[in-house]
Write a protein that holds these residues in place. Structure first.
Motif, mmCIF file in Angstrom:
data_model
loop_
_atom_site.group_PDB
_atom_site.id
_atom_site.type_symbol
_atom_site.label_atom_id
_atom_site.label_comp_id
_atom_site.label_asym_id
_atom_site.label_seq_id
_atom_site.Cartn_x
_atom_site.Cartn_y
_atom_site.Cartn_z
ATOM 1 N N GLU A 39 0.825 -1.202 0.000
ATOM 2 C CA GLU A 39 0.000 0.000 0.000
ATOM 3 C C GLU A 39 0.865 1.260 0.000
ATOM 4 N N ARG A 40 1.827 1.323 0.905
ATOM 5 C CA ARG A 40 2.692 2.497 0.970
ATOM 6 C C ARG A 40 3.589 2.588 -0.258
ATOM 7 N N GLY A 41 4.068 1.451 -0.717
ATOM 8 C CA GLY A 41 4.918 1.442 -1.899
ATOM 9 C C GLY A 41 4.188 1.944 -3.129
ATOM 10 N N THR A 42 2.927 1.544 -3.267
ATOM 11 C CA THR A 42 2.117 2.005 -4.399
ATOM 12 C C THR A 42 1.869 3.504 -4.318
ATOM 13 N N LYS A 43 1.613 4.023 -3.120
ATOM 14 C CA LYS A 43 1.426 5.464 -2.936
ATOM 15 C C LYS A 43 2.689 6.227 -3.319
ATOM 16 N N ALA A 44 3.848 5.685 -2.924
ATOM 17 C CA ALA A 44 5.120 6.327 -3.274
ATOM 18 C C ALA A 44 5.326 6.310 -4.787
ATOM 19 N N HIS A 45 4.915 5.212 -5.431
ATOM 20 C CA HIS A 45 5.026 5.103 -6.887
ATOM 21 C C HIS A 45 4.155 6.163 -7.565
ATOM 22 N N ILE A 46 2.937 6.325 -7.082
ATOM 23 C CA ILE A 46 2.027 7.327 -7.647
ATOM 24 C C ILE A 46 2.619 8.730 -7.496
ATOM 25 N N TYR A 47 3.200 8.988 -6.317
ATOM 26 C CA TYR A 47 3.824 10.301 -6.093
ATOM 27 C C TYR A 47 4.964 10.521 -7.080
#
Length: 511
Positions: free
Chosen positions: A264-272
């Motif tokens: 979840e956090r990794g995907t958010k960082a990817h989106i950023y």
């Protein structure tokens, strides 16, 4: 080289004064074209234009950055022949060049011969000593400096921090009359490297003006000290503070998410990263591939790889390792073929991923072919890690005797990881004969056994029905005062990370 120089002269633009030649040389150096800059210098001389005190500092800096001692020595000789070796700019450039080449004694000789030393020259020599870890010389020089500026203090703080000497680093930091961002960043880095994140965080909170380097230092410090959840939280705080992350921030945060296994956090960082155009960096691409693979999403890892427009060796290696981690050995081998066809030269890390892939997928024949091709086809000498992968491969395939023979044929002593891999295979396959041979290698290589070795010895005998021997090894472990290391798990619940040790209650990792 002569032919290249001839063609270069013919194709070079005609420049009508030394100043124009200097600009052209500087332009080549800034582009990283050191050889072209040197050829421009040769062309300049052949056309009757002489180098001056502006030409040599540019070329000497290029020689230092290019780690070319031959070019550096030749340029030093040219400064002597032309009479510019006594010029202050040239002398400082010579000092810096020798420092960049790691020739500190030569830098010192240049420094000592300088008739007039300004603060820049003193700082250059100070930096030469600190960069090479010679803090005693640096301290002596610092104390004898007739004039110090802010850079002098910052160099010393950074130098002491790099060798782990926190007390003198802090002492000098506290003496700085007016600190700049570099001062604060240097002392914070010193504390993070020493593992004192409490003091680093305290300084971080006190710092009047933080830049992206400050935030990156803290994020990487928490990761270095295995406080991954705090590192991920700091990235969110960074966004709230309206500080723009760079690609170093993203690689660090993605590494933290990978260690946490937080998709979840990794995907958010990817989106950023995607929204702020930071995902085009090959460093970020590699970090994304590793993050998705470790978080269990091999499809996302492959999507990142194939969509990337700029793939370097690290991207290819990360994807091969990702496929290996998820058991897709044949796909990893196919990707390797594509890598070679794309004229990407493999390195030793590539083969660790490939051999590991063969091991996990049971591809014994392919693994042996790859191992044998390393030196013959690619000029890569197998290291301890490659032998370890081969031992693991043969052990999983129940070829325990061949694995033991490979260990005996190794050009260096096997480490505990290699012996452990084979001993573990002996336990699984109940091979007491080979297992006892491995035990003997353990005794020959170390005088002190850890809990892992004691438990494997006991398990080996237990797996073969030798209960008395198994009991004896367990008792030996207890008598030696060694306790079995507790298992550890980390789970994410409602955005908070909790660590569980065997026999203990959960520990909240969020501060």
């Amino acid at each position: 080289m002569a032919f290249l120089a001839y063609n270069f002269i013919c194709l070079s633009p005609v420049l009508d004064d030394s100043r124009s030649w200097n600009k052209n040389i500087k332009k080549q150096v800034l582009k990283g074209n050191v050889e072209r800059a040197i050829l421009t210098y040769i062309n300049m001389q052949e056309l009757g234009y002489q180098a001056d005190n502006y030409t040599f500092p540019i070329l000497l800096k290029a020689a230092g950055n290019h780690s070319s001692s031959c070019i550096g020595f030749a340029l030093h000789g040219a400064t002597i022949k032309t009479g510019f070796c006594g010029h202050a700019f040239v002398q400082t450039a010579l000092l810096n060049m020798y420092s960049s080449l790691g020739l500190i004694d030569d830098a010192c000789k240049v420094f000592e011969k300088m008739p007039v030393k300004d603060v820049v020259a003193w700082n250059s020599m100070l930096d030469a000593y600190t960069s090479s870890g010679r803090m005693e010389n640096a301290t002596e020089l610092f104390d004898s400096m007739p004039l110090k500026d802010l850079s002098s203090f910052n160099i010393m703080v950074s130098g002491y921090g790099s060798v782990g000497r926190i007390i003198p680093a802090r002492s000098i930091f506290d003496k700085i009359p007016i600190k700049d961002t570099v001062s604060w960043n240097s002392i914070i880095l010193a504390y993070t490297n020493a593992g004192d994140m409490v003091e680093a965080q305290k300084l971080f909170n006190e710092m009047p003006a933080k830049d992206v380097i400050t935030w990156n230092t803290m994020v990487r410090g928490y990761i270095h000290n295995q406080l991954y959840a705090v590192a991920a939280d700091l990235f969110e705080e960074m966004q709230v503070a309206n500080v723009k992350p760079d690609f170093l921030t993203m690689t660090s945060v993605l590494s933290a998410c990978a260690h946490l296994g937080s998709l979840e956090r990794g995907t958010k960082a990817h989106i950023y990263a995607k929204n702020h155009c930071l995902d085009s960096s090959p460093h970020v691409t590699t970090a994304l591939i590793v993050m998705y693979a470790k978080c269990g999403s091999i499809l996302n890892a492959l999507e990142v790889f194939y969509k990337s427009q700029c793939k370097d060796i690290y991207c290819w290696n990360a994807t091969i390792s990702a496929l290996s981690l998820h058991g897709y050995g044949s796909a990893a081998l196919e990707l390797f073929d594509n890598m070679v066809e794309s004229c990407i030269m493999p390195d030793d890390i590539t083969f660790i991923g490939l051999l590991s892939a063969c091991s996990h997928a049971g591809l014994v024949e392919d693994g042996c072919k790859l191992f044998n091709s390393m030196e013959k086809a690619f000029g890569i000498t197998p290291k301890r890690e490659h032998y370890g992968c081969m031992v693991d491969l043969l052990g999983r395939a129940k070829l325990l005797n061949q694995a033991f023979q490979l260990i005996q044929a190794m050009p260096f002593e096997p480490g505990q990881s290699i012996l452990g891999a084979l001993l573990s295979a002996c336990v699984i396959n109940r091979d007491l004969d080979t297992g006892e041979k491995v035990m003997k290698l353990y005794f020959d290589s170390t005088s002190q056994l850890g809990d892992g070795e004691f438990m494997m010895f006991a398990n080996l005998y237990a797996s073969c029905g030798k209960w008395e021997e198994a009991k004896m090894w367990r008792e030996k472990m207890n008598d030696s005062g060694i306790a079995k290391t507790a298992g550890c798990s980390i789970v994410e619940l409602n955005g908070r990370f909790h660590q569980f040790l065997a026999g203990e209650i959960g520990i909240d990792l969020k501060p």
